[in-house]
Design a protein around this motif. Structure first.
Motif, PDB file in Angstrom:
ATOM      1  N   ARG A  56      89.730  32.802  77.379  1.00 46.59           N
ATOM      2  CA  ARG A  56      89.033  34.527  78.069  1.00 46.59           C
ATOM      3  C   ARG A  56      90.083  35.436  77.535  1.00 46.59           C
ATOM      4  N   TYR A  57      91.430  34.787  78.325  1.00 46.59           N
ATOM      5  CA  TYR A  57      92.553  35.354  78.023  1.00 46.59           C
ATOM      6  C   TYR A  57      93.099  35.766  76.464  1.00 46.59           C
ATOM      7  N   GLY A  58      93.155  34.246  76.216  1.00 37.67           N
ATOM      8  CA  GLY A  58      93.351  34.703  74.793  1.00 37.67           C
ATOM      9  C   GLY A  58      92.614  35.724  73.937  1.00 37.67           C
ATOM     10  N   ARG A  59      91.459  35.630  73.926  1.00 39.97           N
ATOM     11  CA  ARG A  59      90.667  36.549  73.373  1.00 39.97           C
ATOM     12  C   ARG A  59      90.176  37.611  73.897  1.00 39.97           C
ATOM     13  N   GLU A  60      90.438  37.678  75.143  1.00 35.97           N
ATOM     14  CA  GLU A  60      90.296  39.273  75.024  1.00 35.97           C
ATOM     15  C   GLU A  60      91.873  39.834  74.844  1.00 35.97           C
ATOM     16  N   THR A  61      93.397  39.563  75.755  1.00 35.81           N
ATOM     17  CA  THR A  61      94.419  40.329  75.531  1.00 35.81           C
ATOM     18  C   THR A  61      94.835  39.636  74.360  1.00 35.81           C
ATOM     19  N   GLY A  62      94.888  38.294  74.396  1.00 36.37           N
ATOM     20  CA  GLY A  62      95.711  38.381  72.847  1.00 36.37           C
ATOM     21  C   GLY A  62      94.801  39.103  71.616  1.00 36.37           C
ATOM     22  N   GLN A  63      94.139  39.309  71.656  1.00 34.46           N
ATOM     23  CA  GLN A  63      93.467  39.400  69.989  1.00 34.46           C
ATOM     24  C   GLN A  63      93.566  40.736  70.422  1.00 34.46           C
ATOM     25  N   ARG A  64      93.379  41.437  71.886  1.00 34.54           N
ATOM     26  CA  ARG A  64      93.875  43.414  71.634  1.00 34.54           C
ATOM     27  C   ARG A  64      94.876  43.467  71.430  1.00 34.54           C
ATOM     28  N   ASN A  65      95.779  42.610  71.527  1.00 30.95           N
ATOM     29  CA  ASN A  65      97.138  43.106  71.265  1.00 30.95           C
ATOM     30  C   ASN A  65      98.034  42.983  69.630  1.00 30.95           C
ATOM     31  N   LEU A  66      97.057  41.595  70.069  1.00 27.45           N
ATOM     32  CA  LEU A  66      97.942  41.321  68.009  1.00 27.45           C
ATOM     33  C   LEU A  66      96.740  42.465  67.329  1.00 27.45           C
ATOM     34  N   ALA A  67      96.193  43.102  67.823  1.00 30.21           N
ATOM     35  CA  ALA A  67      95.144  43.804  66.822  1.00 30.21           C
ATOM     36  C   ALA A  67      95.392  45.513  66.645  1.00 30.21           C
ATOM     37  N   ASP A  68      97.023  45.270  67.323  1.00 28.03           N
ATOM     38  CA  ASP A  68      98.188  46.276  67.407  1.00 28.03           C
ATOM     39  C   ASP A  68      98.682  46.351  66.439  1.00 28.03           C
ATOM     40  N   PHE A  69      98.787  45.306  65.481  1.00 19.41           N
ATOM     41  CA  PHE A  69      99.768  45.209  64.463  1.00 19.41           C
ATOM     42  C   PHE A  69      99.417  44.985  63.124  1.00 19.41           C
ATOM     43  N   THR A  70     100.016  45.142  61.961  1.00 20.68           N
ATOM     44  CA  THR A  70      99.267  44.786  60.811  1.00 20.68           C
ATOM     45  C   THR A  70     100.396  43.646  60.364  1.00 20.68           C
ATOM     46  N   PHE A  71      99.646  43.058  59.218  1.00 18.62           N
ATOM     47  CA  PHE A  71     100.139  41.637  58.648  1.00 18.62           C
ATOM     48  C   PHE A  71     101.501  41.866  58.965  1.00 18.62           C
ATOM     49  N   HIS A  72     102.628  43.132  58.107  1.00 17.74           N
ATOM     50  CA  HIS A  72     103.462  43.287  57.826  1.00 17.74           C
ATOM     51  C   HIS A  72     104.641  43.248  58.835  1.00 17.74           C
ATOM     52  N   GLN A  73     103.858  44.060  60.183  1.00 18.30           N
ATOM     53  CA  GLN A  73     104.424  44.497  61.410  1.00 18.30           C
ATOM     54  C   GLN A  73     104.784  43.076  61.992  1.00 18.30           C
ATOM     55  N   ARG A  74     103.669  41.854  61.658  1.00 18.64           N
ATOM     56  CA  ARG A  74     103.398  40.556  62.957  1.00 18.64           C
ATOM     57  C   ARG A  74     104.796  39.982  62.264  1.00 18.64           C
ATOM     58  N   ALA A  75     104.741  40.029  60.679  1.00 20.85           N
ATOM     59  CA  ALA A  75     105.628  39.427  59.162  1.00 20.85           C
ATOM     60  C   ALA A  75     106.909  40.043  60.501  1.00 20.85           C
ATOM     61  N   LEU A  76     107.064  40.790  60.730  1.00 21.83           N
ATOM     62  CA  LEU A  76     108.966  40.979  61.129  1.00 21.83           C
ATOM     63  C   LEU A  76     108.897  40.718  62.071  1.00 21.83           C
ATOM     64  N   LYS A  77     108.199  40.733  63.248  1.00 22.35           N
ATOM     65  CA  LYS A  77     108.300  39.874  64.790  1.00 22.35           C
ATOM     66  C   LYS A  77     108.810  37.976  64.428  1.00 22.35           C
ATOM     67  N   LEU A  78     107.961  37.683  63.737  1.00 17.25           N
ATOM     68  CA  LEU A  78     108.619  35.989  63.196  1.00 17.25           C
ATOM     69  C   LEU A  78     110.021  35.943  62.973  1.00 17.25           C
ATOM     70  N   LYS A  79     109.766  37.373  62.172  1.00 16.51           N
ATOM     71  CA  LYS A  79     111.785  37.059  61.620  1.00 16.51           C
ATOM     72  C   LYS A  79     112.274  37.099  62.765  1.00 16.51           C
ATOM     73  N   GLU A  80     111.882  38.941  63.555  1.00 18.58           N
ATOM     74  CA  GLU A  80     112.658  38.567  65.023  1.00 18.58           C
ATOM     75  C   GLU A  80     112.699  37.745  65.198  1.00 18.58           C
ATOM     76  N   LEU A  81     111.902  37.110  65.838  1.00 18.09           N
ATOM     77  CA  LEU A  81     112.201  35.481  66.724  1.00 18.09           C
ATOM     78  C   LEU A  81     112.545  34.621  66.567  1.00 18.09           C
ATOM     79  N   ALA A  82     112.521  34.738  65.172  1.00 22.61           N
ATOM     80  CA  ALA A  82     113.289  33.174  64.579  1.00 22.61           C
ATOM     81  C   ALA A  82     115.029  33.898  64.626  1.00 22.61           C
ATOM     82  N   GLN A  83     115.588  34.801  64.232  1.00 18.83           N
ATOM     83  CA  GLN A  83     116.819  34.829  64.607  1.00 18.83           C
ATOM     84  C   GLN A  83     117.165  35.111  66.361  1.00 18.83           C
ATOM     85  N   PHE A  84     116.270  35.464  66.883  1.00 18.97           N
ATOM     86  CA  PHE A  84     116.403  35.316  68.506  1.00 18.97           C
ATOM     87  C   PHE A  84     116.493  33.532  68.498  1.00 18.97           C
TER      88      PHE A  84
END
Length: 707
Positions: A56-84
């Motif tokens: 339920r937490y994934g469907r609600e909170t996870g879905q809602r928060n990930l919806a705030d970002f576009t493909f490009h914004q999520r892609a940049l987060k993956l790059k930032e995470l990889a660098q970290f």
């Protein structure tokens, strides 16, 4: 309860943004041990965890928060995470050594997993729109007047991606599933295998510590999750890696069979490597083949779903191959604790795994296999302190090379010894080699090692349908190849039949796995509104300002410019032909041109029209348009005869801001009409445009490579 049980900590889960362990870990909970020494490390239990709340937490909170970002914004987060994570690898290496992993193994598992994040971070920005909708395929016009049309779109599934991973790759196996799910905008629930789940937990801990991921993006279940599928429905996805028997049980779950849960699996695989008859001893192909077989036997102690289990060679070369593999194993393999200097192969993941592999090898020996190299006895190993002695409590096993006189023995093609084991079998013809490879009943990968194009063609076309991937190895790519057992995130990883029938990785294809393809029908204006891409027939906006004078902050989809007609004379066509050297008869010979059924006589060059079209639509003064960097989808529809006229209409089709730059891309729909309003040509013009009217460092005006 023993003192060891009471002293050990329990590997925690991470759910609903908090680390969780049972209030009272039950007696008899599994204990994970250092694979090299047998030392107890931790207990594993999820007893009492509310799995319904996790979903339920994934469907609600996870879905809602990930919806705030576009493909490009999520892609940049993956790059930032990889660098970290790149900066924290040493911590993971230290923990990984306890699983039996060597430095080379860590390059595959830990560095490889981080590399997947980098790859999806790059591909997401290069290949996806800066939005949350993907158009799949061309527009289908469904009415005579163009007012009704249809196309396919991808949008993310509205549930969670449950990722059940195997023990052999606790980091790479997790990240290769997490990265495309995150890029698609779908939250992950990770369920690692118990024996090495403590390493997956360490990686998740770093991911959370980074502070980069939106809340709900990832949750971790350490321990059993037997009832997790009960909580899923058609909104959710399960991606499983493990044994075929477990996959079959999960695939039979009522929520999969009747509830619509999407299920993909990657399971057992008796992968093959085939040596071509031209690759005799002494050839570069023979040497590359032997290196590949030994690598696949020893990396991760052979505990890879892509390892070579069946080494298929010409009968005439069989003895040479066995001798060469044995010699290389003797030369290259130093068995022992990965924390000791010089060790090249570590322990299997657990004593239970060791027992399973030994039992499988014994069954194969009983069925006619002959021990050509190695032993089932406890080997001598290099201990952590550098001394050499018995394996003691570690899960060590010597590499084992089996030779078979009967290449069709069922055990060769049905039984997988998931360790440092391969079987050498001989073939008399390429047709027989193909049949032997196919007896694996579906595999993840096969290698074909030959420098004869006809041999490669016959083998690849014969075995491709039985495999998810085929590597062709020869002298040209022996050094540059990523290798038989190394899936790359750009290409699909999976295979038919016994291998599970699924596909993981595969670049943007794997992102699509986490999305629903929907047929969208409506008017061009409504299709434009949904997709953010202008469609032919949708409104154009001619507001008196040339769209090239607008920055991304001002430009809107549908903003357009229309030129006046320009005549193309016979002299213009002749001059263009002479200056470019393009004297094709349709532009220079009236009689020959008129005889061609496609031309009314001499016609203008298509590239002349493109050049002049740029002159008709380009706004020459410096402004927000920085550069023209290409054309796409060019089609010449109606020839333009000398003496005819044409005009151009330019419409802002798609606007893609670059998240990490002060400019973005604009794709313009360009259409050329003649004086009779017939379509002469269509294409897309690609430009780089500043986000604001302020000058961009290094920017030019509206300089066009077409003008």
């Amino acid at each position: 309860m023993t003192s060891i049980d009471t002293e050990l900590l329990t590997v925690p889960s991470y759910v609903q943004e908090a680390w969780w362990t049972p209030q009272n870990t039950p007696a008899g909970a599994p204990i994970v041990r250092d694979a090299n020494t047998g030392e107890p490390l931790a207990k594993v239990s999820s007893e009492g965890l509310d799995l319904a709340a996790v979903v339920r937490y994934g469907r609600e909170t996870g879905q809602r928060n990930l919806a705030d970002f576009t493909f490009h914004q999520r892609a940049l987060k993956l790059k930032e995470l990889a660098q970290f994570l790149n900066g924290r690898r040493e911590e993971l290496y230290e923990i990984s050594a306890k699983t039996g992993a060597t430095k080379i193994d860590n390059l595959v598992d830990i560095d490889g997993g981080i590399g997947v994040l980098f790859t999806f971070g790059s591909k997401g920005r290069r290949e996806l729109p800066n939005s949350n909708v993907i158009i799949d395929g061309p527009l289908e016009v469904l009415s005579r007047d163009g007012s009704f049309a249809g196309e396919h779109i991808y949008t993310r599934i509205p549930g969670v991606a449950v990722q059940i991973n195997a023990f052999n790759f606790p980091v790479w196996g997790m990240l290769e599933k997490f990265a495309p799910a995150f890029l698609a905008g779908v939250p992950s629930i990770v369920k690692p295998a118990t024996p090495t789940g403590y390493l997956a937990e360490a990686m998740v801990r770093l991911m959370i510590e980074s502070g980069i991921l939106p809340k709900g993006s990832i949750q971790l279940i350490s321990g059993s999750a037997r009832t997790l599928l009960d909580e899923l429905d058609y909104r959710d996805l399960v991606a499983f890696t493990g044994s075929a028997s477990t996959a079959k049980a999960l695939k039979s779950h009522p929520q999969v069979v009747f509830g619509g849960v999407r299920f993909t699996s990657e399971t057992d695989s008796l992968n093959a490597a085939i040596l071509g008859p031209d690759a005799a001893a002494g050839t570069p192909e023979f040497e590359a083949f032997v290196r590949s077989v030994v690598t696949e036997m020893t990396v991760k102690a052979g505990q890879k779903c892509t390892s070579i289990r069946r080494t298929i060679v010409p009968v005439a070369l069989k003895d040479d191959v066995v001798a060469a593999i044995s010699a290389r194993l003797t030369e290259k393999v130093v068995l022992g604790d990965p924390r000791a200097e010089g060790v090249t192969m570590g322990a299997l993941a657990s004593l239970e795994q060791l027992a399973d592999v030994r039992a499988a090898v014994q069954t194969m020996l009983n069925a006619g296999g002959e021990l050509a190299y190695g032993s089932l006895d406890a080997p001598m190993v290099t201990r952590r302190d550098g001394s050499v002695g018995s394996a003691e409590d570690g899960a060590f096993m010597s590499p084992v090379l089996l030779s078979w006189s009967d290449p069709a023995a069922p055990e060769v093609h049905n039984l997988e010894a998931f360790g440092p084991v391969t079987s050498v079998i001989g073939y008399d013809s390429l047709d027989q080699a193909i049949q032997l490879a196919a007896m694996g009943a579906g595999s993840l990968v096969a290698s074909v090692c030959s420098n004869d194009p006809l041999v490669v063609q016959q083998l690849v076309t014969g075995i491709a349908a039985h495999h998810g991937r085929v590597l062709v190895l020869n002298r040209e790519d022996a050094r540059s190849s990523t290798g038989h057992g190394a899936p790359v995130p750009h290409l699909v990883h999976g295979g038919p039949g016994r291998a599970g029938g699924g596909e993981e990785l595969g670049g943007i294809r794997s992102v699509h796995h986490h999305m629903q393809r929907t047929a969208l029908q409506g008017s061009p204006n409504m299709l434009t509104a949904v997709t953010g891409v202008w469609h032919p027939g949708a409104d154009r906006h001619f507001d008196g300002t040339h769209p090239f004078r607008k920055s991304l902050a001002e430009l809107r989809i549908g903003d357009a410019f229309g030129s006046e007609l320009r005549e193309v004379s016979l002299q213009d066509v002749t001059d263009f032909a002479n200056s470019t050297g393009d004297t094709f008869y349709a532009h220079t010979n009236e009689e020959a041109a008129a005889a061609n059924p496609f031309f009314p006589g001499i016609v203008a060059h298509g590239y002349l029209l493109l050049s002049w079209a740029a002159g008709l639509f380009v706004e020459p003064a410096p402004g927000p348009v920085l550069a023209n960097y290409g054309l796409e989808n060019l089609r010449f529809i109606t020839p333009l005869a000398a003496g005819d006229s044409f005009r151009v209409t330019l419409t802002a089709k798609q606007i893609t801001p670059r998240e990490d730059q002060d400019y973005g891309e604009v794709c313009w729909d360009a259409i050329l009409h003649n004086q009779h309003d017939e379509i002469v040509a269509t294409y897309d013009v690609l430009t780089l445009v500043a986000k604001t009217q302020e000058p961009v460092d290094g920017g030019a005006g509206t300089s066009s490579m077409l003008s």
